[in-house]
Design a protein around this motif. Structure first.
Motif, short mmCIF file in Angstrom:
data_model
loop_
_atom_site.label_atom_id
_atom_site.label_comp_id
_atom_site.label_asym_id
_atom_site.label_seq_id
_atom_site.Cartn_x
_atom_site.Cartn_y
_atom_site.Cartn_z
N GLN A 18 0.82 -1.21 0.00
CA GLN A 18 0.00 0.00 0.00
C GLN A 18 0.85 1.26 0.00
O GLN A 18 0.34 2.35 -0.23
CB GLN A 18 -0.94 0.00 1.21
CG GLN A 18 -2.03 -1.07 1.14
CD GLN A 18 -3.02 -0.95 2.28
OE1 GLN A 18 -2.84 -0.15 3.20
NE2 GLN A 18 -4.07 -1.74 2.23
N GLY A 19 2.14 1.10 0.27
CA GLY A 19 3.05 2.23 0.22
C GLY A 19 2.93 3.22 1.35
O GLY A 19 3.36 4.37 1.25
N LYS A 20 2.37 2.78 2.49
CA LYS A 20 2.19 3.68 3.63
C LYS A 20 3.42 3.76 4.52
O LYS A 20 3.63 4.74 5.23
CB LYS A 20 1.00 3.23 4.47
CG LYS A 20 -0.35 3.32 3.77
CD LYS A 20 -1.44 2.84 4.71
CE LYS A 20 -2.81 2.92 4.08
NZ LYS A 20 -3.88 2.44 4.99
N LEU A 21 4.23 2.69 4.51
CA LEU A 21 5.31 2.56 5.48
C LEU A 21 6.68 2.58 4.80
O LEU A 21 6.80 2.41 3.60
CB LEU A 21 5.16 1.25 6.26
CG LEU A 21 3.82 1.04 6.98
CD1 LEU A 21 3.73 -0.36 7.54
CD2 LEU A 21 3.64 2.07 8.10
N ARG A 22 7.69 2.80 5.61
CA ARG A 22 9.07 2.71 5.14
C ARG A 22 9.41 1.24 4.88
O ARG A 22 8.63 0.34 5.14
CB ARG A 22 10.03 3.27 6.20
CG ARG A 22 9.88 4.75 6.47
CD ARG A 22 10.71 5.18 7.67
NE ARG A 22 12.08 4.73 7.57
CZ ARG A 22 12.62 3.83 8.40
NH1 ARG A 22 11.91 3.28 9.37
NH2 ARG A 22 13.88 3.47 8.27
#
Length: 388
Positions: free
Chosen positions: A171-175
């Motif tokens: 989802q590309g929310k986190l590092r």
């Protein structure tokens, strides 16, 4: 400090030494995948980007960029996706890289297909052949759906020499969740001979956030079935044997050296909060009501107080009278503090035993005075009431 960054964190490291072939990297990636699966994370939640430092090396060789610029170029291109293309071009040009080479580097590092990379670099180079081998083995391991080729993954650390990888949430929310790669020339920087090696670092910060989002964070509360502690050094062996036996039966056991059990055991409920204690000597009589919840004296009365002392006559009989007076003053103070209706516990037998039977009349004088003035005096079970 963000939710994915902490001043302190735990990290799982795994390294393989002495294996120069891609088999080592595939083993490491499987270890990461197995952890995800055991945590309940699916390949639709997390992916692993794979590339090689040798890809960038091959591109720099194509454009005749000096080898001594390789590390600096790696640091800059590792920012791909974090800074704009214009900013990246400016930083690379400032190193002395030509615009044509800059465009070529960015074009190759934007590739997401291994076949497209092969078209640019050819199939003979180490970068392409090693990556193809890794993806082939991934099919055999059964985790091909977890990994994807991404030429932009170069990992900014200068010591990587070959395949590199990093896990990410789709989802590309986190590092990055974890990352690693091959570092065949690291040991020589510490004065040792170089040994083929690869490994990864897996911190707890990002994975915990992901598990929270997926409602997969397990209950890791510390549970102990048994506590074993030797009361003396001669019992160390016995305590160890008992702990080992219990653990073999599947029980969780803490073997401790500290005999102070306050930190191990929950506080016991206080069934008798207020307790009466007497101190009788030849010259003085003191009665204290101790609050066991706080460990402090709640109310006290003593024959050494001036008001009591001045009112006492001398002689043998004054001792019992003094005891009664102490009891009366204590009762008044309990009423003032609103404690006279609270149960005040006493053990006459123990008090008489400690003070000696010659002081029995003084003990009962205090008890009688308290009862007479309305104090809720409770004698321990089995004790007879004080004589009237």
């Amino acid at each position: 400090m963000t939710r994915e960054r902490r001043r302190e964190h735990y990290q799982w490291n795994m390294d393989i030494f002495g294996v120069s072939k891609v088999r080592a990297e595939t083993e490491l990636i499987q270890a990461v995948v197995l952890l995800f699966e055991r945590l309940g994370i699916k390949s639709s939640d997390v992916g692993i980007r794979v590339s090689s430092r040798k890809v960038l090396q091959a591109v720099l060789q194509m454009y005749a960029i000096p080898e001594n610029l390789f590390t600096q170029v790696c640091v800059i291109v590792d920012k791909l996706g974090k800074i704009t293309r214009e900013e990246m071009e400016k930083e690379l040009v400032s190193l002395g890289v030509s615009i044509k080479a800059v465009n070529g580097i960015i074009e190759v590092l934007s590739l997401k297909s291994l076949s497209k990379l092969e078209e640019v670099l050819g199939s003979e180079g180490e970068a392409v052949s090693e990556l193809k081998k890794l993806f082939s083995l991934a099919e055999s391991y059964g985790y091909a759906d977890w990994i994807c080729f991404d030429a932009s993954v170069v990992c900014g650390l200068a010591y990587y020499t070959g395949i590199v990888f990093e896990a990410f949430d789709r989802q590309g929310k986190l590092r990055a969740i974890c990352g690693g790669g091959r570092y065949d020339r690291l040991l020589s920087t510490f004065g040792s001979d170089d040994i083929p090696a690869c490994g990864f670092g897996f911190g707890d910060a990002v994975i915990v956030e992901l598990l929270k989002e997926k409602a997969l964070l397990p209950d890791l509360s510390h549970k102990v079935d048994d506590i074993v502690f030797p009361l003396d050094e001669v019992l160390d062996g016995t305590a160890s044997s008992i702990a080992s036996s219990l653990r073999k039966k599947g029980r969780s056991v803490d073997l401790v050296e500290d005999k102070r059990l306050k930190w191990l055991l929950p506080p016991l409920p206080i069934t008798k909060r207020y307790v009466l204690g007497l101190f009788i000597s030849l010259k003085h009589i003191t009665a204290n009501v101790v609050d066991r919840k706080t460990g402090r004296v709640a109310v006290s009365a003593s024959s050494v107080e001036k008001a009591l002392k001045d009112g006492m006559d001398c002689g043998r009989a004054c001792n019992v009278k003094a005891a009664a007076a102490v009891g009366e003053v204590l009762a008044v103070q309990l009423k003032v503090d609103g404690l006279h209706r609270e149960p005040i516990y006493a053990n006459p037998s123990k008090e008489i035993e400690k003070k000696g039977f010659k002081n029995e009349s003084k003990v009962w004088a205090i008890f009688n005075a308290l009862r007479f003035h309305g104090v809720n005096l409770q004698l321990d079970s089995g004790e007879r009431d004080p004589p009237r």
